[in-house]
Design a protein around this motif. Structure first.
Motif, PDB file in Angstrom:
ATOM      1  N   TRP A   6      38.490  35.147  47.975  1.00 25.71           N
ATOM      2  CA  TRP A   6      37.701  34.161  47.230  1.00 25.71           C
ATOM      3  C   TRP A   6      38.003  32.754  47.739  1.00 25.71           C
ATOM      4  CZ3 TRP A   6      42.568  35.365  45.545  1.00 25.71           C
ATOM      5  CH2 TRP A   6      43.335  34.365  44.962  1.00 25.71           C
ATOM      6  N   ILE A  14      35.284  28.507  40.837  1.00 26.88           N
ATOM      7  CA  ILE A  14      34.727  29.405  41.866  1.00 26.88           C
ATOM      8  C   ILE A  14      33.203  29.508  41.812  1.00 26.88           C
ATOM      9  CG2 ILE A  14      36.847  30.795  42.033  1.00 26.88           C
ATOM     10  CD1 ILE A  14      35.313  33.043  40.510  1.00 26.88           C
ATOM     11  N   GLY A  18      25.666  30.709  38.759  1.00 28.42           N
ATOM     12  CA  GLY A  18      25.401  31.956  39.495  1.00 28.42           C
ATOM     13  C   GLY A  18      25.607  31.876  40.988  1.00 28.42           C
ATOM     14  N   TRP A  22      29.778  24.942  46.221  1.00 28.92           N
ATOM     15  CA  TRP A  22      29.838  24.117  47.440  1.00 28.92           C
ATOM     16  C   TRP A  22      29.141  24.844  48.581  1.00 28.92           C
ATOM     17  CZ3 TRP A  22      34.273  25.621  44.674  1.00 28.92           C
ATOM     18  CH2 TRP A  22      34.743  26.908  45.008  1.00 28.92           C
ATOM     19  N   GLY A  43      31.316  42.277  40.902  1.00 26.60           N
ATOM     20  CA  GLY A  43      30.663  42.365  39.613  1.00 26.60           C
ATOM     21  C   GLY A  43      29.166  42.185  39.799  1.00 26.60           C
ATOM     22  N   THR A  63      29.169  47.480  36.954  1.00 22.91           N
ATOM     23  CA  THR A  63      28.212  47.108  35.929  1.00 22.91           C
ATOM     24  C   THR A  63      28.373  48.022  34.725  1.00 22.91           C
ATOM     25  OG1 THR A  63      25.854  46.883  35.407  1.00 22.91           O
ATOM     26  CG2 THR A  63      26.434  48.549  37.023  1.00 22.91           C
ATOM     27  N   HIS A  78      31.166  52.031  36.748  1.00 22.28           N
ATOM     28  CA  HIS A  78      30.962  51.520  35.396  1.00 22.28           C
ATOM     29  C   HIS A  78      32.232  51.175  34.634  1.00 22.28           C
ATOM     30  CE1 HIS A  78      27.426  53.950  36.534  1.00 22.28           C
ATOM     31  NE2 HIS A  78      26.813  52.859  36.144  1.00 22.28           N
ATOM     32  N   GLY A  99      34.997  39.362  43.599  1.00 25.73           N
ATOM     33  CA  GLY A  99      34.759  38.641  42.343  1.00 25.73           C
ATOM     34  C   GLY A  99      33.611  39.216  41.549  1.00 25.73           C
TER      35      GLY A  99
HETATM   36  N1  LIG Z   1      34.171  31.157  44.978  1.00 24.94           N
HETATM   37  C1  LIG Z   1      34.211  32.474  45.155  1.00 24.94           C
HETATM   38  O1  LIG Z   1      34.930  32.967  46.027  1.00 24.94           O
HETATM   39  C2  LIG Z   1      33.399  33.376  44.272  1.00 24.94           C
HETATM   40  C3  LIG Z   1      33.552  34.766  44.360  1.00 24.94           C
HETATM   41  C4  LIG Z   1      32.785  35.574  43.535  1.00 24.94           C
HETATM   42  C5  LIG Z   1      31.906  35.009  42.628  1.00 24.94           C
HETATM   43  N2  LIG Z   1      31.790  33.672  42.565  1.00 24.94           N
HETATM   44  C6  LIG Z   1      30.894  33.051  41.573  1.00 24.94           C
HETATM   45  O2  LIG Z   1      31.292  33.496  40.279  1.00 24.94           O
HETATM   46  C7  LIG Z   1      30.127  33.626  39.460  1.00 24.94           C
HETATM   47  C8  LIG Z   1      29.990  35.062  38.963  1.00 24.94           C
HETATM   48  O3  LIG Z   1      31.180  35.453  38.319  1.00 24.94           O
HETATM   49  P1  LIG Z   1      31.175  36.079  36.836  1.00 24.94           P
HETATM   50  O4  LIG Z   1      32.590  36.208  36.404  1.00 24.94           O
HETATM   51  O5  LIG Z   1      30.237  35.284  35.998  1.00 24.94           O
HETATM   52  O6  LIG Z   1      30.462  37.485  37.045  1.00 24.94           O
HETATM   53  P2  LIG Z   1      30.908  38.817  37.861  1.00 24.94           P
HETATM   54  O7  LIG Z   1      32.348  39.074  37.615  1.00 24.94           O
HETATM   55  O8  LIG Z   1      30.430  38.739  39.254  1.00 24.94           O
HETATM   56  O9  LIG Z   1      29.991  39.913  37.129  1.00 24.94           O
HETATM   57  C9  LIG Z   1      30.125  40.142  35.763  1.00 24.94           C
HETATM   58  C10 LIG Z   1      29.528  41.482  35.455  1.00 24.94           C
HETATM   59  O10 LIG Z   1      30.346  42.530  35.984  1.00 24.94           O
HETATM   60  C11 LIG Z   1      30.220  43.678  35.175  1.00 24.94           C
HETATM   61  N3  LIG Z   1      31.525  44.045  34.644  1.00 24.94           N
HETATM   62  C12 LIG Z   1      32.494  43.223  34.169  1.00 24.94           C
HETATM   63  N4  LIG Z   1      33.548  43.937  33.746  1.00 24.94           N
HETATM   64  C13 LIG Z   1      33.245  45.244  33.959  1.00 24.94           C
HETATM   65  C14 LIG Z   1      33.929  46.457  33.722  1.00 24.94           C
HETATM   66  N5  LIG Z   1      35.156  46.483  33.159  1.00 24.94           N
HETATM   67  N6  LIG Z   1      33.329  47.611  34.066  1.00 24.94           N
HETATM   68  C15 LIG Z   1      32.095  47.595  34.617  1.00 24.94           C
HETATM   69  N7  LIG Z   1      31.392  46.474  34.850  1.00 24.94           N
HETATM   70  C16 LIG Z   1      31.964  45.313  34.524  1.00 24.94           C
HETATM   71  C17 LIG Z   1      29.243  43.319  34.054  1.00 24.94           C
HETATM   72  O11 LIG Z   1      27.954  43.664  34.590  1.00 24.94           O
HETATM   73  P3  LIG Z   1      26.645  44.031  33.688  1.00 24.94           P
HETATM   74  O12 LIG Z   1      26.309  42.745  32.975  1.00 24.94           O
HETATM   75  O13 LIG Z   1      25.653  44.416  34.725  1.00 24.94           O
HETATM   76  O14 LIG Z   1      27.060  45.123  32.779  1.00 24.94           O
HETATM   77  C18 LIG Z   1      29.422  41.811  33.971  1.00 24.94           C
HETATM   78  O15 LIG Z   1      28.318  41.158  33.385  1.00 24.94           O
HETATM   79  C19 LIG Z   1      28.962  33.187  40.320  1.00 24.94           C
HETATM   80  O16 LIG Z   1      28.756  31.808  40.132  1.00 24.94           O
HETATM   81  C20 LIG Z   1      29.458  33.458  41.724  1.00 24.94           C
HETATM   82  O17 LIG Z   1      28.800  32.681  42.712  1.00 24.94           O
HETATM   83  C21 LIG Z   1      32.514  32.852  43.365  1.00 24.94           C
END
Ligand SMILES: NC(=O)c1ccc[n+]([C@@H]2O[C@H](COP(=O)([O-])OP(=O)(O)OC[C@H]3O[C@@H](n4cnc5c(N)ncnc54)[C@H](OP(=O)(O)O)[C@@H]3O)[C@@H](O)[C@H]2O)c1
Length: 163
Positions: A6, A14, A18, A22, A43, A63, A78, A99
């Motif tokens: 990451w 991070i 969505g 940066w 995720g 998911t 899942h 992530g």
């Molecule tokens: N800077 C970086 O290196 C970096 C890396 C990764 C992401 N990001 C950013 O981080 C943001 C997204 O992160 P986020 O935390 O909001 O979302 P996320 O972790 O990518 O996705 C969350 C989704 O994962 C699923 N999930 C979560 N826990 C689970 C479990 N125990 N079992 C099964 N599925 C599970 C669910 O999906 P469902 O809703 O489909 O059920 C949940 O809504 C974005 O802005 C992305 O660009 C940045």
């Protein structure tokens, strides 16, 4: 055990709306080179931010949504248990976790390696890296990123391994 990859800013941000907060092509290149030909766990929100399965990688999406249809070849899991089972049955694969915050938090106890790009800056954000206890890890390497006209944010690539 999983390898985290990451990028974060000085506030551990991070994500924003969505996407990444940066634009740093050098980090995207690093991400690609690190994960290519390996397995990538994300995720569903992070997977959606890619817009497509990432090529030359086995894409696993976590998911809880049973309805969402993913493109052919994408492996949908899942729960933590399903992912741990997958890892147990695919010991020959290097599994990278990309992530987002919820998945990093879920899998932090199982992280063997951390590949973190640290950006020297502060950006508008709504998603943050969960707290990492670095006393459980040792720094393996640290390298300053090269700045140019396309890569203007000072950054460095760090690799930690669990002690
Ligand atoms: N800077 C970086 O290196 C970096 C890396 C990764 C992401 N990001 C950013 O981080 C943001 C997204 O992160 P986020 O935390 O909001 O979302 P996320 O972790 O990518 O996705 C969350 C989704 O994962 C699923 N999930 C979560 N826990 C689970 C479990 N125990 N079992 C099964 N599925 C599970 C669910 O999906 P469902 O809703 O489909 O059920 C949940 O809504 C974005 O802005 C992305 O660009 C940045």
């Amino acid at each position: 055990m999983f390898k985290f990859v990451w990028a974060e800013d000085q506030n551990h941000a991070i994500g924003f709306e969505g996407h990444l907060p940066w634009h740093l092509p050098a980090d995207m290149k690093f991400f690609k080179e690190t994960t290519i030909d390996h397995t990538l766990v994300s995720g569903s929100r992070t997977f959606a931010s890619y817009g497509r399965p990432l090529p030359r990688r086995k894409n696993i999406v976590l998911t809880l949504n049973p309805v969402e249809q993913y493109p052919e070849g994408v492996i949908e899991l899942h729960s933590l248990d399903e992912l741990l089972d997958y890892a147990k049955n695919h010991k020959d694969e290097e599994i990278y976790v990309s992530g987002g915050a919820s998945i990093f938090k879920l899998l932090l106890p199982y992280a063997s390696d951390l590949y973190v790009t640290k950006l020297d800056g502060q950006f508008p954000a709504d998603t943050y890296m969960p707290e990492v206890d670095y006393s459980q890890f040792e720094l393996v390497s640290s390298r300053e990123g090269i700045l140019d006209e396309k890569n203007t944010i000072p950054h460095r690539f760090e690799h930690y391994r669990r002690k």
